[in-house]
Design an enzyme around this catalytic site. Structure first.
Site, PDB file in Angstrom:
ATOM      1  N   HIS A  14     -11.781  24.843   7.651  1.00 39.22           N
ATOM      2  CA  HIS A  14     -12.519  24.862   9.088  1.00 39.22           C
ATOM      3  C   HIS A  14     -13.426  23.835   8.911  1.00 39.22           C
ATOM      4  O   HIS A  14     -14.055  23.742   7.872  1.00 39.22           O
ATOM      5  CB  HIS A  14     -12.876  26.116   9.351  1.00 39.22           C
ATOM      6  CG  HIS A  14     -11.808  27.158   9.959  1.00 39.22           C
ATOM      7  ND1 HIS A  14     -11.746  28.134  10.949  1.00 39.22           N
ATOM      8  CD2 HIS A  14     -10.428  27.105   9.559  1.00 39.22           C
ATOM      9  CE1 HIS A  14     -10.883  28.601  11.225  1.00 39.22           C
ATOM     10  NE2 HIS A  14      -9.783  28.421  10.243  1.00 39.22           N
ATOM     11  N   GLU A  28     -16.568  23.559  10.116  1.00 41.71           N
ATOM     12  CA  GLU A  28     -17.961  23.976   9.783  1.00 41.71           C
ATOM     13  C   GLU A  28     -18.060  24.140   8.030  1.00 41.71           C
ATOM     14  O   GLU A  28     -19.018  23.632   7.545  1.00 41.71           O
ATOM     15  CB  GLU A  28     -18.428  25.552  10.417  1.00 41.71           C
ATOM     16  CG  GLU A  28     -18.581  25.538  11.717  1.00 41.71           C
ATOM     17  CD  GLU A  28     -17.001  26.046  12.324  1.00 41.71           C
ATOM     18  OE1 GLU A  28     -16.027  25.364  12.161  1.00 41.71           O
ATOM     19  OE2 GLU A  28     -17.114  26.719  13.390  1.00 41.71           O
ATOM     20  N   ARG A  49     -19.565  21.886   3.019  1.00 44.43           N
ATOM     21  CA  ARG A  49     -19.248  21.670   1.614  1.00 44.43           C
ATOM     22  C   ARG A  49     -19.501  19.980   1.342  1.00 44.43           C
ATOM     23  O   ARG A  49     -20.040  19.641   0.417  1.00 44.43           O
ATOM     24  CB  ARG A  49     -17.812  21.946   1.308  1.00 44.43           C
ATOM     25  CG  ARG A  49     -17.265  23.275   1.305  1.00 44.43           C
ATOM     26  CD  ARG A  49     -15.924  23.596   0.959  1.00 44.43           C
ATOM     27  NE  ARG A  49     -16.036  23.399  -0.592  1.00 44.43           N
ATOM     28  CZ  ARG A  49     -16.734  24.219  -1.588  1.00 44.43           C
ATOM     29  NH1 ARG A  49     -17.054  25.191  -1.036  1.00 44.43           N
ATOM     30  NH2 ARG A  49     -16.595  24.033  -2.628  1.00 44.43           N
ATOM     31  N   CYS A 109     -15.414  30.562  14.985  1.00 42.69           N
ATOM     32  CA  CYS A 109     -14.394  31.508  14.894  1.00 42.69           C
ATOM     33  C   CYS A 109     -14.994  32.774  14.497  1.00 42.69           C
ATOM     34  O   CYS A 109     -15.851  32.811  13.694  1.00 42.69           O
ATOM     35  CB  CYS A 109     -13.259  31.296  14.131  1.00 42.69           C
ATOM     36  SG  CYS A 109     -13.419  30.785  12.219  1.00 42.69           S
ATOM     37  N   CYS A 151     -16.093  31.617  10.294  1.00 43.62           N
ATOM     38  CA  CYS A 151     -16.947  30.579  10.182  1.00 43.62           C
ATOM     39  C   CYS A 151     -18.501  31.432  11.010  1.00 43.62           C
ATOM     40  O   CYS A 151     -19.271  31.058  10.560  1.00 43.62           O
ATOM     41  CB  CYS A 151     -16.842  29.398  11.200  1.00 43.62           C
ATOM     42  SG  CYS A 151     -15.507  28.493  10.569  1.00 43.62           S
ATOM     43  N   LYS A 166     -19.501  33.138   7.997  1.00 43.22           N
ATOM     44  CA  LYS A 166     -20.217  32.095   6.936  1.00 43.22           C
ATOM     45  C   LYS A 166     -21.676  31.616   7.371  1.00 43.22           C
ATOM     46  O   LYS A 166     -22.434  31.674   6.619  1.00 43.22           O
ATOM     47  CB  LYS A 166     -19.141  31.191   6.608  1.00 43.22           C
ATOM     48  CG  LYS A 166     -18.011  31.633   5.885  1.00 43.22           C
ATOM     49  CD  LYS A 166     -16.980  30.864   5.170  1.00 43.22           C
ATOM     50  CE  LYS A 166     -16.048  31.439   4.382  1.00 43.22           C
ATOM     51  NZ  LYS A 166     -14.946  30.314   4.046  1.00 43.22           N
TER      52      LYS A 166
HETATM   53 ZN   LIG Z   1     -13.836  28.666  11.901  1.00 40.46          ZN
END
Ligand SMILES: [Zn+2]
Length: 444
Positions: free
Chosen positions: A79, A81, A86, A132, A203, A206
């Site tokens: 994804h 984001e 990263r 998401c 996301c 995260k």
């Molecule tokens: Zn996502």
């Protein structure tokens, strides 16, 4: 009127993307179907400077758990984001190498025993759509057929009627978009409904994690202070029929704030230097040219997600096209116990982040330590993470766990502790993190 800083950040991200070659961008397929994707970027800002794009990612795909790589040599979660973040890890290491060599950096400084952002530097995350998971649940429901929207409205009303500011967080992880009523839940990424499940978290989950633990992650925490997001700029918010734009925008911002940082406010004590942060939320009207809305607006009736992801970290050179978790051109190979060839590995996979980090460190012996042991050497980070998620203790027993390649553990509160907000997290664990930077797989 001059644009706000947030709008300048969006322009920097979209401009950098537009300047990239076509390769790896969504296309119109031979059968006429238009593809779309999501763009995310990490942009640094300091007074009297142009916003500085350090990492950009596009993508909407995630690999199922059956494809988790034991050697950390594929990127599991593609994804936008996650790729942007990263890439930011690689930028941090690259910039730190410059500082180490005695070169001037406008962004990073060495303080006592760690690298940290220079004073006055602010960190922006731009995403071309609501992240998401929890932050987008309401928005998705509002644009769904009536019955789904109704179920969600009922839950929202029930919650509004309750006296609690922050709803109790469900303690079981939810797969994908199942159950709009599971408000506030941590969710794994959906993938295709007919595909084996992934154990990558949404996301929203995260990003909320980054507001507590920082963007730098466990590995880099050995040499970097926590790097927190100051601002999150979100695009792609559409006003549903019958809603007033200003009211809807206020609702969406409140929802995003709830999902991205208020949801974790009930956390227990955090060991310094970790703390709760509250990034400022902004919505941008600037549409991303390869978004779903843009495809629909240009007349595409049923646009489809692009299967290709892109990672661009200007300091590392050319952008990288990622397909099935590997650098493009390599073709997908089942993750195994032999390291993928250099050119097949993405620069942002765990293995490459580990190698860059070990290269930065002056401790030669780190080359033989596993990714897992290096991540767990930082006790303050691990304590903060345990306060957020709990510790792995129980077997995952959700319905869909039957379709995972083996049993996974989920986190729960340490005995006696209050339930952490992200109880029920599924860590990938030592099975997938016991590799060294030399590509050796340590015995478990
Ligand atoms: Zn996502």
């Amino acid at each position: 009127m001059a644009d706000t800083i947030a709008e300048q950040v969006v322009q920097a991200a979209q401009g950098a993307y537009a300047a990239l070659p076509k390769h790896g961008k969504p296309i119109v397929r031979d059968n006429g179907v238009a593809e779309w994707t999501i763009l995310a970027a990490i942009v640094l800002v300091r007074p009297d400077r142009e916003p500085h794009l350090v990492s950009l990612g596009t993508g909407v795909k995630v690999l199922p758990a059956a494809r988790l790589p034991p050697l950390g040599d594929t990127v599991h979660d593609c994804h936008a984001e996650v790729l942007a973040r990263r890439g930011f890890l690689r930028w941090l290491v690259a910039e730190a190498v410059r500082v180490q060599r005695g070169e001037a950096s406008e962004w990073l400084v060495w303080r006592e025993d760690k690298f940290g952002l220079a004073p006055g530097v602010e960190v922006f995350l731009y995403v071309s759509a609501l992240p998401c998971g929890d932050a987008s649940t309401l928005h998705t429901a509002a644009h769904q057929p009536a019955d789904a929207a109704e179920a969600f409205k009922n839950e929202a009303a029930r919650r509004a009627a309750s006296e609690q500011d922050t709803p109790p967080v469900p303690t079981e992880v939810v797969r994908g978009r199942n159950g709009y009523e599971n408000y506030g839940a941590i969710r794994t990424k959906p993938g295709r409904p007919d595909s084996p499940p992934s154990i990558s978290f949404s996301c929203s989950d995260k990003i909320a994690t980054w507001t507590v633990l920082g963007l730098q992650g466990a590995l880099l925490a050995r040499l970097f202070e926590p790097v927190y997001l100051d601002h999150i700029v979100i695009g792609g918010v559409e006003v549903p029929e019958g809603q007033r734009e200003d009211e809807w925008h206020a609702t969406v911002v409140a929802e995003a704030e709830r999902a991205l940082w208020r949801r974790v406010e009930g956390i227990g004590a955090l060991p310094p230097p970790y703390r709760l942060t509250q990034p400022r939320l902004h919505l941008t009207p600037r549409r991303f040219a390869l978004s779903r809305e843009a495809a629909l607006a240009s007349g595409a009736s049923d646009p489809s997600t692009s299967t290709v992801s892109l990672s661009h970290v200007p300091v590392l050179g050319k952008p990288e096209v990622i397909i099935n978790g590997c650098a493009q051109g390599s073709g997908w190979k089942a993750p195994g116990k032999v390291l993928l060839k250099d050119k097949q590995r993405s620069r942002v996979c765990k293995m490459e982040v580990l190698r860059a980090f070990v290269g930065l460190s002056a401790e030669a012996e780190l080359a033989d330590e596993t990714y897992f042991s290096l991540k767990h050497a930082n006790t303050a980070y691990q304590e903060a993470k345990a306060a957020l998620r709990g510790v792995p203790a129980e077997r995952l027993n959700a319905d869909w766990a039957k379709r995972l390649p083996h049993e996974f553990e989920v986190t729960s509160a340490a005995s006696g502790a209050t339930a952490p907000p992200f109880t029920g997290w599924i860590p990938t664990g030592p099975r997938y993190e016991s590799f060294t930077s030399r590509g050796v797989l340590a015995a478990l």
